[in-house]
Design an enzyme around this catalytic site. Structure first.
Site, PDB file in Angstrom:
ATOM      1  N   THR A 144       0.921  -0.998   0.143  1.00 15.09           N
ATOM      2  CA  THR A 144       0.233   0.134  -0.154  1.00 15.09           C
ATOM      3  C   THR A 144       0.725   1.793   0.210  1.00 15.09           C
ATOM      4  O   THR A 144       1.775   1.204   0.447  1.00 15.09           O
ATOM      5  CB  THR A 144      -0.943   0.225   1.285  1.00 15.09           C
ATOM      6  OG1 THR A 144      -1.352  -1.395   1.025  1.00 15.09           O
ATOM      7  CG2 THR A 144      -1.356   1.545   1.346  1.00 15.09           C
ATOM      8  N   GLY A 201      -5.351  -3.952   7.533  1.00 10.44           N
ATOM      9  CA  GLY A 201      -6.610  -3.525   7.760  1.00 10.44           C
ATOM     10  C   GLY A 201      -8.126  -3.498   8.611  1.00 10.44           C
ATOM     11  O   GLY A 201      -8.181  -2.307   9.409  1.00 10.44           O
TER      12      GLY A 201
HETATM   13  N1  ASP Z   1      -3.686  -1.914   4.824  1.00 12.24           N
HETATM   14  C1  ASP Z   1      -4.395  -2.172   3.675  1.00 12.24           C
HETATM   15  C2  ASP Z   1      -5.291  -3.241   3.630  1.00 12.24           C
HETATM   16  O1  ASP Z   1      -5.662  -4.112   4.482  1.00 12.24           O
HETATM   17  C3  ASP Z   1      -3.184  -3.155   3.290  1.00 12.24           C
HETATM   18  C4  ASP Z   1      -1.833  -2.696   3.125  1.00 12.24           C
HETATM   19  O2  ASP Z   1      -1.648  -1.442   3.873  1.00 12.24           O
HETATM   20  O3  ASP Z   1      -0.418  -3.056   2.533  1.00 12.24           O
HETATM   21  O4  ASP Z   1      -6.508  -2.980   3.191  1.00 12.24           O
END
Ligand code: ASP
Length: 350
Positions: A211, A265
Site C-alpha cells: 500500500t 487493515g
Molecule cells: N492496509 C491495507 C488493507 O488492509 C493493506 C496494506 O496496507 O498493505 O487494505
C-alpha cells in the site's frame, strides 16, 4: 620571538572567537528552524510494510524501489517548493506510486479471491478536517484523485463501487479497462495465497503489503495525509480495508499531525490507528514518535496486528514506526535531500 608569540596568541584568539560565534549562530539557526513560524516544507512517504528482507531482495529490485521512492519524494517536494498545497503534494506523489507496478495501489494492485482488482483510497486536509475517500473501485486509474474529488466536489466523505465510478466519470477522471490493473507478479501472489489456503496453512500470511501513503506539510503550515491500496491479496469480494476509512488508514489535523498507515487493515480499523496517533499527541502531549510507537509497538502488536505508520507533526518532525521486518519509506524535510530506507530492525518476537 616574543613578538611572534604575541601575534600568534592574537591570531589564536581571533580564530577561537570566530569559531565560537559560528557555533552560537549555528545553534540559533537550528533553534529557529524549529520555531512554529518557520516550519520546513516536508514530505514523508511509505510504500507498504511487511516481510521485506534483504536476503529475499535482488540488487535490481532494491534499486528499483530506492529509485522510485526517491523520485516520488522529489516530485512531491517540488510541488511544495513551487507553492503547491500539502494536498497537491500528497495527491501528486501518490499518483506516481499508483502508476507504478511496484506498489499495491493503482497499476500494481493485488487481486481479490475472485481474481479482480478492487481499489481503495482516502485523503484528508489537516487545515479544515475535510476528507474524501473511495472504496472497491475497479476502473478508476488514480483512486487518490477520485478521493480528493469526493472531498472537494461532493457533500460526502466516502463513495463506494459503482457510485464512486459514476462520480469519477462525471467529473472527467480517467477510467481504464479493469485489465489495466493486471500484473503477473500479483496474479502469481494470488495463486500462491490460494495454494496456501488449500494446504490449510492458515498461519501463513501475505509476504508483502505494498500500500502507499504520503503525508506533507506546506508553506502555509498545513498538513495533509493520503493512502491508496489494492487491499489484501485473496481478500473476499467487497472487503473494505482501513485505507479508505478516515481515522483508520489516514488522518490529518493541523493541531497535531498527519498519518498514513499500512498493514492488516482489519486491525487498523478496529484500533482507529491513524486517529489514535493524533489523540495521544493531542491529549497526552506525546511527540510524534512516542505516539507512533505507542500505537504500533504496543497497541497494534498486543492485538496481534502487523503494519506501520508514517507521521509528520505540525512542526515538520518525522516519525515512523512498524512492527514488520521492513517498510518502504522515505522523507525530505526542509533541505530537499531525500532519505530512503527499506529494511528495519527485526520485529519483537512472538
Ligand atoms: N492496509 C491495507 C488493507 O488492509 C493493506 C496494506 O496496507 O498493505 O487494505
Amino acid at each position: 620571538m616574543k613578538g611572534i608569540r604575541i601575534q600568534l596568541t592574537v591570531v589564536t584568539m581571533l580564530v577561537l572567537s570566530m569559531v565560537l560565534t559560528g557555533c552560537v549562530r549555528r545553534e540559533n539557526d537550528q533553534y529557529t528552524k524549529k520555531a512554529p513560524k518557520e516550519k520546513p516544507l516536508a514530505i514523508v512517504i511509505h510504500g507498504g510494510a511487511g516481510t521485506i528482507l534483504k536476503e529475499n531482495m535482488t540488487p535490481e529490485r532494491e534499486k528499483a524501489y530506492t529509485d522510485i521512492l526517491t523520485e516520488v519524494l522529489q516530485a512531491g517536494y517540488e510541488i511544495l517548493e513551487q507553492g503547491g498545497s500539502s494536498l497537491d503534494a500528497v495527491e501528486g506523489a501518490i499518483r506516481i506510486m499508483e502508476d507504478s507496478p511496484l506498489f499495491n495501489a493503482g497499476k500494481g494492485a493485488v487481486f481479490t479471491n475472485q481474481g479482480k482488482n478492487e481499489l481503495d483510497a482516502s485523503i484528508m486536509d489537516g487545515a479544515t478536517l475535510q476528507a474524501g475517500a473511495v472504496t472497491s473501485v475497479t476502473i478508476i486509474k488514480n483512486p487518490i484523485t477520485a478521493a480528493r474529488l469526493v472531498m472537494t466536489d461532493s457533500k460526502h466523505v466516502l463513495l463506494a463501487g459503482r457510485g464512486a465510478e459514476l462520480f469519477a466519470g462525471e467529473h472527467g477522471l480517467e477510467t481504464v479497462d479493469p485489465d489495466y490493473f493486471f500484473t503477473q507478479r500479483r496474479w502469481d501472489s494470488l495463486l500462491k495465497a490460494k495454494e496456501r489456503d488449500r494446504s490449510s496453512n492458515a498461519a501463513s500470511r501475505e509476504e508483502k503489503f505494498g500500500t502507499v501513503g504520503v503525508v506533507a506539510l506546506d508553506k502555509d503550515g498545513n498538513l495533509a495525509a493520503g493512502t491508496s491500496t489494492g487491499g489484501l491479496t485473496n481478500k473476499l469480494y467487497g472487503r473494505v480495508g482501513d485505507s479508505p476509512i478516515i481515522g483508520a488508514g489516514s488522518y490529518a489535523n493541523n493541531k497535531t499531525c498527519a498519518v498514513s498507515g499500512t498493514g492488516q487493515g482489519e486491525y487498523f480499523m478496529r484500533n482507529l490507528v491513524a486517529y489514535d496517533v493524533s489523540v495521544w499527541m493531542e491529549h497526552e502531549g506525546m511527540s510524534a514518535q512516542q505516539a507512533a510507537d505507542k500505537v504500533i509497538q504496543e497497541k497494534l502488536t498486543e492485538l496481534g496486528g502487523t503494519g506501520g505508520v508514517i507521521v509528520l507533526d505540525k512542526d515538520g518532525n518525522v516519525a515512523m514506526s512498524f512492527n514488520t521486518e521492513g517498510m518502504y519509506r522515505g522523507f525530505i524535510v526542509g533541505d530537499g535531500v531525500p532519505h530512503v530506507s527499506i529494511y528495519g530492525e527485526a520485529p519483537p518476537s512472538g
